[in-house]
Motif scaffolding. Structure first.
Motif, mmCIF file in Angstrom:
data_model
loop_
_atom_site.group_PDB
_atom_site.id
_atom_site.type_symbol
_atom_site.label_atom_id
_atom_site.label_comp_id
_atom_site.label_asym_id
_atom_site.label_seq_id
_atom_site.Cartn_x
_atom_site.Cartn_y
_atom_site.Cartn_z
ATOM 1 N N ALA A 111 31.218 46.837 36.098
ATOM 2 C CA ALA A 111 31.670 47.708 37.159
ATOM 3 C C ALA A 111 31.027 48.983 37.274
ATOM 4 O O ALA A 111 30.671 49.628 36.242
ATOM 5 N N SER A 144 34.708 52.446 42.649
ATOM 6 C CA SER A 144 34.178 51.596 41.683
ATOM 7 C C SER A 144 34.134 49.997 42.016
ATOM 8 O O SER A 144 34.519 49.580 43.132
ATOM 9 N N GLY A 145 33.165 49.400 41.477
ATOM 10 C CA GLY A 145 32.819 47.973 41.738
ATOM 11 C C GLY A 145 31.443 47.522 42.278
ATOM 12 O O GLY A 145 30.647 48.441 42.177
ATOM 13 N N THR A 189 40.723 48.155 48.536
ATOM 14 C CA THR A 189 39.597 47.682 48.230
ATOM 15 C C THR A 189 38.767 47.369 49.612
ATOM 16 O O THR A 189 39.425 47.293 50.551
ATOM 17 N N LYS A 202 32.986 43.670 46.089
ATOM 18 C CA LYS A 202 34.325 44.087 45.633
ATOM 19 C C LYS A 202 34.373 45.429 45.291
ATOM 20 O O LYS A 202 33.980 45.686 43.998
ATOM 21 N N PHE A 203 34.772 46.309 46.058
ATOM 22 C CA PHE A 203 34.698 47.741 45.639
ATOM 23 C C PHE A 203 36.373 48.076 45.833
ATOM 24 O O PHE A 203 37.070 47.705 46.450
ATOM 25 N N SER A 204 36.679 49.237 45.031
ATOM 26 C CA SER A 204 37.861 49.868 45.021
ATOM 27 C C SER A 204 38.209 51.442 44.975
ATOM 28 O O SER A 204 37.080 51.786 44.526
ATOM 29 N N ASP A 227 31.903 48.917 50.664
ATOM 30 C CA ASP A 227 31.820 50.263 49.866
ATOM 31 C C ASP A 227 31.873 51.241 51.292
ATOM 32 O O ASP A 227 31.481 52.211 50.876
#
Length: 533
Positions: free
Chosen positions: A3, A222-223, A255, A227-229, A259
Motif C-alpha cells: 500500500a 492509502s492504497g 474507500t 482501491k484507496f482509503s 483516489d
C-alpha cells in the motif's frame, strides 16, 4: 501489492450550517518554574513520537517517580503516575503527573514537576493544595446506584480533591443521549459519607462550528490499483469513516477506486469525509510544525474522524473514550459541520485532555472550550487558505443564525448575545461555550489589540473593560504563550485567575520577565477584567 501513501488533489466543496520540600516550590496553582531565560530555548523541543515515548518512559520509572514524590512531601499512601512530559529546547522538562491515594484515583490530584536541563527541580504546579489524609474518614456508606442508561458505567470510588478538603467520593458516569442528540457521559461526583452531590461535568466535549467551501485540497490517503482509503499513514494513521446516520459504532472507512473524492456537494457522502480528513491533516501539521508535537497525544498516533452522525444533528463533538471527532450533517442533513476550524477545535480538545485536562465545567470548562477556539483560529492562520481566509470569527460561513452572522466573535464575544466579554464572579456559572468568551477575547486583544482593526479584510472593534488601548503582539507569539501555559502550567482545576498567572509565567520564560510580551499579556487580561499581579 504494498500500500502506498498518496496525496491527491480533490474537489472539496461542502457547505454547512454545530487541575514543599527540598528543592521544590510549594504546590500552588500557577507556581512558575524558573531558569528558562532563553527565549528560543523555552519553546518546546521538536520531538519525534519515539523520542516523546522514550521521555515519558524514563519519567515513569519507579526511581524518578519516588524521588519526585519525596521532594513533594507526599504521604506513604500517595503514588504518582506519569501522564505526559514536555521538553523544551533548552533541556528543561515539565512532567505531568496524575495521583492515586491508597490505590484510588485522586480527582484534582494532578500536578506538574518542573526541572532544568540538569534535572534539578525548579518548581511544581498543583491542581490542588489539599492535604491527602483520609484516615479519619467514615466508610463509604452512600454508594450510588448504577445508572441504567445505555453507556453508563458502574460507580467507582475516588478521592475528590478538586474543591476544599479532600474526601472519599463516588464517581458515576451516566450514559444515554443529551438533548442535543450527542452521546451523554455525565460524570457525577457524590460524597461517600453523606451522599451529597459535590460536582458534575460532561465528558463529551460538544461544540458548534463551521464548514465551508474548501476548494481543491490535498489529503493523505492509502492504497493502490483501484482501491484507496481515507487512511493517512503519513500522519499517524488519521482515518475518516462514514457513520451513515447511525449514532454508534466506528463507522465504515471511506474507500474509492480512483483516489478522487467527493463531488463538492452534500449529494456525495465522501464530500463531508474530505473536509473532515483535510481538517484533521492540517491540524496534525500545525501541532507538529508550530509546537513540535507529533500527534494529538505526542505519541505519533492518529485520530478518527466520523462523519454523517445521526439525523439532522447540528453539532460536532470530541470523545476521549474513542479519541475521535464526530460530525453531524446539520439542519436537514444539508450542512455537514466538517470544516477546517471545526476539526481543529475538536482535535484540540484531545490536546487539552492529554495535557492540562481542564475540567469541563465552571471556569476551567470555559478555558477548555476557549483553548479549542484559540487553536482553531491558529490552525486557520497556519493553513492560510485563500478559500478560507484566516480570521477571528467562529462559524462565519454556516449562517446558523439565519442572518449571515458568525456563531462566535473573538474580538467582542457578547455580539453573539450570550458569550462573556469580561470576567465577573458569576463566570463559573455560565455555560462553558459562553464563559469561553473571556479567554477568546483575551487572545484577540493579545494577538491583535483593542479598538478598530482590520485583518485580512475583516474589520473588528474590540473593547476593554478598563478602557485601555492595547497593541497586539501577533498570533505567532500569542499561540506559543497559550500552548506553553496549557502544557506546562495549567492543571485540571485552573480558573481564570490561574490562567493569567500561567500565561504570564509562559511569556516570561519565552521572552524575559521584563519583556514587552509579558506586559502585553498582563494588559490583555486586565482588559477582560482578570486582574492580579
Amino acid at each position: 501489492m504494498r500500500a502506498l501513501t498518496t496525496k491527491q488533489r480533490i474537489s472539496a466543496l461542502a457547505a454547512t450550517a454545530a487541575l514543599v520540600a527540598a528543592g521544590i516550590t510549594a504546590g500552588t496553582a500557577g507556581a512558575a518554574p524558573s531558569g528558562e531565560t532563553s527565549a528560543s530555548g523555552a519553546l518546546p523541543a521538536k520531538l519525534s513520537a519515539a523520542q516523546h515515548i522514550k521521555l515519558v518512559k524514563a519519567a515513569d520509572s519507579e526511581a524518578a517517580k519516588s524521588a519526585d514524590a519525596r521532594a513533594l512531601g507526599l504521604g506513604s499512601k500517595e503514588q504518582l503516575h506519569v501522564k505526559d512530559v514536555i521538553k523544551n529546547k533548552n533541556g528543561a522538562t515539565h512532567t505531568r503527573y496524575e495521583r492515586t491515594y491508597d490505590g484510588l484515583p485522586v480527582l484534582g490530584g494532578d500536578l506538574v514537576v518542573h526541572k532544568n536541563a540538569d534535572g534539578k527541580r525548579t518548581g511544581a504546579t498543583k491542581a490542588s493544595t489539599a492535604k491527602l489524609d483520609l484516615s479519619t474518614d467514615a466508610p463509604a456508606a452512600h454508594k450510588p446506584a448504577a445508572a441504567e442508561a445505555k453507556g453508563s458505567k458502574a460507580p467507582r470510588k475516588v478521592v475528590w480533591a478538586s474543591q476544599g478538603k479532600a474526601r472519599l467520593a463516588w464517581e458515576t458516569v451516566i450514559g444515554g443521549v443529551q438533548k442535543s442528540g450527542a452521546p451523554n457521559q455525565l460524570h457525577v461526583i457524590t460524597d461517600a459519607k453523606s451522599g451529597k452531590k459535590l460536582f458534575e461535568f460532561q465528558g463529551i466535549k460538544e461544540g458548534t462550528g463551521k464548514s465551508q467551501y474548501s476548494g481543491e485540497v490535498e489529503i493523505g490517503t492509502s492504497g493502490s490499483d483501484g482501491k484507496f482509503s481515507m487512511l493517512d499513514e503519513g500522519r499517524g494513521g488519521n482515518k475518516t469513516t462514514n457513520l451513515k446516520n447511525s449514532e454508534s459504532g466506528d463507522g465504515e472507512l471511506f474507500t474509492d477506486g480512483d483516489d478522487k473524492w467527493g463531488d463538492g456537494s452534500v449529494n456525495d457522502p465522501a464530500t463531508a469525509g474530505v473536509d473532515a480528513h483535510y481538517g484533521a491533516g492540517q491540524t496534525w501539521d500545525y501541532y507538529k510544525k508550530v509546537h513540535g508535537r507529533e500527534g494529538i497525544a505526542g505519541d505519533g498516533k492518529g485520530a478518527v474522524s466520523r462523519v454523517h452522525y445521526g439525523d439532522s444533528y447540528v453539532n460536532a463533538f470530541w470523545d476521549d473514550s474513542c479519541f475521535c471527532m464526530t460530525y453531524g450533517d446539520g439542519e436537514g442533513n444539508k450542512h455537514p459541520l466538517t470544516s477546517l476550524d471545526v476539526a481543529a477545535h475538536e482535535m484540540s480538545h484531545g490536546v487539552t485532555s492529554t495535557t492540562a485536562n481542564l475540567e469541563y465545567a465552571g471556569e476551567s470548562g470555559g478555558l477548555n472550550e476557549a483553548t479549542s477556539d484559540i487553536f482553531a483560529a491558529a490552525v486557520e492562520f497556519n493553513a492560510d487558505s485563500p478559500e478560507d481566509v484566516p480570521d477571528y470569527l467562529v462559524g462565519e460561513k454556516i449562517d446558523i443564525n439565519g442572518d449571515g452572522t458568525p456563531l462566535r466573535y473573538m474580538d467582542e464575544p457578547s455580539k453573539d448575545g450570550q458569550s462573556l466579554d469580561f470576567w465577573d464572579a458569576n463566570a463559573g456559572d455560565v455555560d462553558v461555550h459562553y464563559s469561553s468568551g473571556i479567554a477568546n477575547h483575551f487572545f484577540f486583544l493579545l494577538s491583535v489589540g483593542s479598538g478598530e482593526r482590520e485583518v485580512n479584510g475583516v474589520k473588528y472593534n474590540s473593547p476593554t473593560k478598563d478602557g485601555s488601548k492595547l497593541e497586539g503582539i501577533g498570533i505567532e507569539k500569542a499561540e506559543q504563550i497559550w500552548f506553553k501555559a496549557l502544557t506546562e502550567q495549567m492543571t485540571s482545576t485552573t480558573d481564570y485567575a490561574d490562567a493569567r498567572r500561567a500565561t504570564l509565567a509562559a511569556a516570561a520564560d519565552l521572552y524575559g520577565k521584563d519583556s514587552a510580551e509579558v506586559k502585553a499579556v498582563g494588559a490583555a487580561w486586565t482588559g477582560v477584567n482578570v486582574t492580579g499581579s
